[in-house]
Motif scaffolding. Structure first.
Motif, PDB file in Angstrom:
ATOM      1  N   SER A 383       0.838  -1.209   0.000  1.00  0.00           N
ATOM      2  CA  SER A 383       0.000   0.000   0.000  1.00  0.00           C
ATOM      3  C   SER A 383       0.868   1.253   0.000  1.00  0.00           C
ATOM      4  O   SER A 383       0.543   2.256  -0.653  1.00  0.00           O
ATOM      5  CB  SER A 383      -0.924  -0.005   1.221  1.00  0.00           C
ATOM      6  N   LEU A 384       1.976   1.202   0.751  1.00  0.00           N
ATOM      7  CA  LEU A 384       2.932   2.322   0.726  1.00  0.00           C
ATOM      8  C   LEU A 384       3.505   2.503  -0.679  1.00  0.00           C
ATOM      9  O   LEU A 384       3.574   3.632  -1.197  1.00  0.00           O
ATOM     10  CB  LEU A 384       4.064   2.052   1.707  1.00  0.00           C
ATOM     11  N   LEU A 385       3.925   1.406  -1.324  1.00  0.00           N
ATOM     12  CA  LEU A 385       4.492   1.495  -2.668  1.00  0.00           C
ATOM     13  C   LEU A 385       3.462   2.027  -3.662  1.00  0.00           C
ATOM     14  O   LEU A 385       3.788   2.826  -4.554  1.00  0.00           O
ATOM     15  CB  LEU A 385       5.004   0.128  -3.123  1.00  0.00           C
ATOM     16  N   ALA A 386       2.198   1.580  -3.511  1.00  0.00           N
ATOM     17  CA  ALA A 386       1.142   2.076  -4.400  1.00  0.00           C
ATOM     18  C   ALA A 386       0.916   3.570  -4.188  1.00  0.00           C
ATOM     19  O   ALA A 386       0.716   4.325  -5.152  1.00  0.00           O
ATOM     20  CB  ALA A 386      -0.148   1.301  -4.146  1.00  0.00           C
ATOM     21  N   TYR A 387       0.955   4.004  -2.935  1.00  0.00           N
ATOM     22  CA  TYR A 387       0.778   5.429  -2.630  1.00  0.00           C
ATOM     23  C   TYR A 387       1.888   6.260  -3.279  1.00  0.00           C
ATOM     24  O   TYR A 387       1.619   7.304  -3.891  1.00  0.00           O
ATOM     25  CB  TYR A 387       0.771   5.627  -1.119  1.00  0.00           C
ATOM     26  N   MET A 388       3.137   5.811  -3.145  1.00  0.00           N
ATOM     27  CA  MET A 388       4.248   6.563  -3.738  1.00  0.00           C
ATOM     28  C   MET A 388       4.184   6.546  -5.262  1.00  0.00           C
ATOM     29  O   MET A 388       4.570   7.519  -5.919  1.00  0.00           O
ATOM     30  CB  MET A 388       5.580   6.006  -3.241  1.00  0.00           C
ATOM     31  N   PHE A 389       3.702   5.463  -5.827  1.00  0.00           N
ATOM     32  CA  PHE A 389       3.543   5.366  -7.287  1.00  0.00           C
ATOM     33  C   PHE A 389       2.591   6.438  -7.794  1.00  0.00           C
ATOM     34  O   PHE A 389       2.738   6.937  -8.925  1.00  0.00           O
ATOM     35  CB  PHE A 389       3.018   3.968  -7.637  1.00  0.00           C
ATOM     36  N   ASP A 390       1.625   6.822  -6.950  1.00  0.00           N
ATOM     37  CA  ASP A 390       0.628   7.822  -7.344  1.00  0.00           C
ATOM     38  C   ASP A 390       1.057   9.256  -7.041  1.00  0.00           C
ATOM     39  O   ASP A 390       0.256  10.176  -7.199  1.00  0.00           O
ATOM     40  CB  ASP A 390      -0.700   7.536  -6.630  1.00  0.00           C
ATOM     41  N   MET A 440      12.085  -8.580   1.434  1.00  0.00           N
ATOM     42  CA  MET A 440      12.348  -7.867   0.173  1.00  0.00           C
ATOM     43  C   MET A 440      11.066  -7.201  -0.294  1.00  0.00           C
ATOM     44  O   MET A 440       9.976  -7.756  -0.162  1.00  0.00           O
ATOM     45  CB  MET A 440      12.865  -8.828  -0.902  1.00  0.00           C
ATOM     46  N   THR A 441      11.226  -5.989  -0.821  1.00  0.00           N
ATOM     47  CA  THR A 441      10.088  -5.272  -1.383  1.00  0.00           C
ATOM     48  C   THR A 441      10.546  -4.488  -2.600  1.00  0.00           C
ATOM     49  O   THR A 441      11.759  -4.285  -2.804  1.00  0.00           O
ATOM     50  CB  THR A 441       9.478  -4.314  -0.335  1.00  0.00           C
ATOM     51  N   GLY A 442       9.601  -4.039  -3.411  1.00  0.00           N
ATOM     52  CA  GLY A 442       9.974  -3.220  -4.561  1.00  0.00           C
ATOM     53  C   GLY A 442       8.921  -3.235  -5.651  1.00  0.00           C
ATOM     54  O   GLY A 442       7.779  -3.665  -5.453  1.00  0.00           O
ATOM     55  N   TYR A 443       9.333  -2.737  -6.797  1.00  0.00           N
ATOM     56  CA  TYR A 443       8.466  -2.655  -7.968  1.00  0.00           C
ATOM     57  C   TYR A 443       8.931  -3.621  -9.047  1.00  0.00           C
ATOM     58  O   TYR A 443      10.107  -3.992  -9.106  1.00  0.00           O
ATOM     59  CB  TYR A 443       8.488  -1.234  -8.540  1.00  0.00           C
ATOM     60  N   ARG A 450       3.096  -3.195 -17.472  1.00  0.00           N
ATOM     61  CA  ARG A 450       2.327  -2.743 -16.315  1.00  0.00           C
ATOM     62  C   ARG A 450       3.256  -2.680 -15.107  1.00  0.00           C
ATOM     63  O   ARG A 450       4.132  -3.509 -14.915  1.00  0.00           O
ATOM     64  CB  ARG A 450       1.185  -3.731 -16.012  1.00  0.00           C
ATOM     65  N   TRP A 451       3.043  -1.671 -14.264  1.00  0.00           N
ATOM     66  CA  TRP A 451       3.796  -1.571 -13.020  1.00  0.00           C
ATOM     67  C   TRP A 451       3.149  -2.440 -11.953  1.00  0.00           C
ATOM     68  O   TRP A 451       1.919  -2.500 -11.838  1.00  0.00           O
ATOM     69  CB  TRP A 451       3.822  -0.129 -12.512  1.00  0.00           C
ATOM     70  N   GLY A 452       3.998  -3.096 -11.180  1.00  0.00           N
ATOM     71  CA  GLY A 452       3.514  -3.881 -10.058  1.00  0.00           C
ATOM     72  C   GLY A 452       4.349  -3.628  -8.818  1.00  0.00           C
ATOM     73  O   GLY A 452       5.454  -3.075  -8.889  1.00  0.00           O
ATOM     74  N   ALA A 453       3.824  -4.029  -7.657  1.00  0.00           N
ATOM     75  CA  ALA A 453       4.545  -3.923  -6.395  1.00  0.00           C
ATOM     76  C   ALA A 453       4.516  -5.287  -5.710  1.00  0.00           C
ATOM     77  O   ALA A 453       3.532  -6.020  -5.827  1.00  0.00           O
ATOM     78  CB  ALA A 453       3.908  -2.872  -5.493  1.00  0.00           C
ATOM     79  N   PHE A 454       5.578  -5.600  -5.008  1.00  0.00           N
ATOM     80  CA  PHE A 454       5.612  -6.869  -4.278  1.00  0.00           C
ATOM     81  C   PHE A 454       6.337  -6.671  -2.954  1.00  0.00           C
ATOM     82  O   PHE A 454       7.203  -5.808  -2.816  1.00  0.00           O
ATOM     83  CB  PHE A 454       6.318  -7.959  -5.097  1.00  0.00           C
ATOM     84  N   THR A 455       5.980  -7.482  -1.993  1.00  0.00           N
ATOM     85  CA  THR A 455       6.661  -7.509  -0.704  1.00  0.00           C
ATOM     86  C   THR A 455       6.651  -8.940  -0.184  1.00  0.00           C
ATOM     87  O   THR A 455       5.620  -9.617  -0.251  1.00  0.00           O
ATOM     88  CB  THR A 455       5.973  -6.595   0.327  1.00  0.00           C
ATOM     89  N   VAL A 456       7.800  -9.365   0.323  1.00  0.00           N
ATOM     90  CA  VAL A 456       7.926 -10.688   0.929  1.00  0.00           C
ATOM     91  C   VAL A 456       8.654 -10.530   2.258  1.00  0.00           C
ATOM     92  O   VAL A 456       9.765 -10.001   2.303  1.00  0.00           O
ATOM     93  CB  VAL A 456       8.700 -11.659   0.011  1.00  0.00           C
ATOM     94  N   LEU A 457       8.018 -10.957   3.342  1.00  0.00           N
ATOM     95  CA  LEU A 457       8.621 -10.949   4.674  1.00  0.00           C
ATOM     96  C   LEU A 457       8.713 -12.389   5.153  1.00  0.00           C
ATOM     97  O   LEU A 457       7.682 -13.051   5.318  1.00  0.00           O
ATOM     98  CB  LEU A 457       7.769 -10.130   5.650  1.00  0.00           C
ATOM     99  N   VAL A 458       9.924 -12.886   5.361  1.00  0.00           N
ATOM    100  CA  VAL A 458      10.140 -14.245   5.855  1.00  0.00           C
ATOM    101  C   VAL A 458      10.797 -14.146   7.229  1.00  0.00           C
ATOM    102  O   VAL A 458      11.884 -13.578   7.363  1.00  0.00           O
ATOM    103  CB  VAL A 458      11.032 -15.068   4.904  1.00  0.00           C
TER     104      VAL A 458
END
Length: 487
Positions: A383-390, A440-443, A450-458
């Motif tokens: 959601s943070l990455l989507a907000y910054m994308f906008d 790891m997180t990022g675009y 298309r732009w996408g965002a992903f986040t993985v917390l292990v």
């Protein structure tokens, strides 16, 4: 099968599916999810980012709202909040002021005060520019003291084991202590070169001054050509001063090495180096130096000032090198109230994230992620990455601070399929205590651009086996590459 039996079977299947966890139904992280078999806790989500009237579209998820430790992925929150607060071109200013106006003879009859401006990227070069400008202003002698003022914040209370131990001794650079008047990321640097012949001691000098700062305990031997170089460094605090204890060997044909270790007192480090520079510039300070937490009076005449690097450059260094000192100083810069704590810096970032649609709960005890108590979710980070994308005026600076796996400064990320290497921008996070964390997180950009965002917390637990980056990257890179190629 008759119609009645078909409908009964269909209803039974739908009932079973409705009872399954959403993360199982919509996983999409088929390889990454195998880590749960060993007891690892995972929160993961990948989504296509909406544009115009098009909403975000979830492509893959695995317990996306499970709250876990993000480690240094916390730094993307700090970067986003700083951009939102200050803007990409903001510069932090460091000043030299006097308790009196210098006379026409170049004498300052009073104290010279460095007013630490909370610049996360203040370096020796910036100090030298300050000294040069002071010299250009005509100052040649100070009858009082040099005072380094860290009134904004510092010394900041340590709340992690690594930083608390660093006050006494340290064998790393990442646990640097914090101050609004710190330089060189709170680290001493020493330069190690081979001696003149095998058997001689190595030649050790300070990186930033002709004066040997810090003190040196040199136990490095010079060995014959091609004998290999193995160096270790431990910064100790002995007799009230920092000492770098160096050991190991360096071969006669080896390139010199720079070694960095956190200082015990960043403001005192600044004062020592600034004194050496003033002397070199021909400016005498009669009263020695000290540090202070008192704000210089507003009436104190400004004698020299230097503006630091733009925030967008600071963020590139902060995220690319996952610099804990820079991230936490930035968080403290955003905190409200005098002499803030790390928790207050984290609270300022939490307040920023609370305004992001769909984010959900967030706990930040620091802006760096060095604190293991930080908690967020994969859905929240996305959601943070989507907000910054906008945010069209902020997004270019934000995404530019992330790394491309194919050419990033962290070599361990240069793995995986071509789609992962070339179509992803990332920030990683690593902790080993009290449990292992790989995040790891990022675009990403899909094949259809298309732009996408992903986040993985292990996150591991006390009973889970060893976890390294290879175990996570091999799985994650394949899962992401499949998503990128199929869209």
């Amino acid at each position: 099968m008759d119609a009645v039996m078909f409908h009964r079977t269909l209803s039974c299947c739908l009932l079973v599916l409705s009872l399954l966890p959403l993360s199982v139904m919509a996983s999409g992280f088929s390889r990454l999810s195998s880590l749960t078999d060993d007891g690892f806790r995972i929160s993961a989500e990948a989504r296509l980012l909406g544009t115009g009237d098009r909403a975000d579209e979830t492509l893959a998820s695995l317990s996306p709202t499970l709250s876990l430790s993000p480690a240094s992925v916390s730094k993307v929150y700090t970067a986003a909040a700083a951009l939102d607060r200050f803007g990409p071109q903001h510069r932090f200013t460091t000043r030299l002021v006097g308790t009196a106006e210098p006379g026409p003879d170049g004498m300052l009859a009073g104290d010279l005060v460095l007013d630490g401006g909370g610049d996360p990227a203040l370096t020796s070069e910036d100090l030298w520019r300050l000294v040069q400008r002071l010299h250009q202003a005509g100052v040649r002698e100070v009858t009082g003291q040099l005072i380094v003022s860290q009134w904004r914040f510092g010394p900041v209370e340590c709340i992690t084991t690594d930083r608390c131990e660093a006050r006494r001794q340290v064998d790393n650079a990442y646990s640097a202590l914090l101050s609004s008047a710190g330089i060189n990321f709170g680290n001493w640097c020493v330069h190690v070169a081979p001696g003149s012949a095998p058997g001689a001691s190595a030649v050790v000098t300070g990186c930033d001054s002709k004066v040997l700062l810090p003190g040196i305990d040199n136990r490095v031997d010079t060995k014959a050509a091609d004998s290999g170089t193995q160096l270790s460094a431990l910064r100790l605090t002995e007799g009230g001063g920092d000492v770098m204890r160096l050991s190991g060997q360096i071969s006669t044909n080896a390139h010199p090495r720079d070694l960095y270790r956190a200082s015990a007192d960043p403001a005192d480090q600044t004062a020592q180096l600034l004194m050496a520079m003033l002397e070199r510039a021909g400016i005498q300070v009669r009263g020695g130096y000290s540090t202070s937490t008192v704000q210089p009076p507003g009436s104190a005449p400004q004698l020299a000032a230097v503006d630091g690097k733009p925030l967008q450059e600071i963020l590139l260094r902060t995220l690319n090198y996952s610099n804990n000192f820079m991230a936490d100083v930035l968080a403290l810069d955003m905190a409200n109230g005098p002499r803030p704590s790390l928790e207050q810096g984290g609270a300022a970032i939490e307040a920023f994230a609370a305004g992001i649609p769909g984010h959900g709960p967030l706990t930040l005890r620091s802006g760096s992620g060095l604190t293991p108590e930080n908690r967020t979710t994969a859905s929240g980070v996305n959601s943070l990455l989507a907000y910054m994308f906008d945010q069209p005026s902020l997004f270019p600076s934000f995404v530019a601070a992330l790394q491309s796996p194919s050419n990033g400064v962290m070599r361990f990320i240069r793995k995986g399929p071509a789609s992962f290497q070339q179509r992803v921008m990332i920030k990683t996070g690593t902790l080993n205590e009290p449990v292992r964390v790989r995040a790891m997180t990022g675009y990403f950009r899909t094949r259809s651009n298309r732009w996408g965002a992903f986040t993985v917390l292990v996150n591991g637990t006390e009973s889970t086996p060893y976890l390294n980056w290879t175990m996570v990257l091999e799985r994650l890179s394949e899962d992401l590459a499949q998503l990128i190629e199929s869209h």
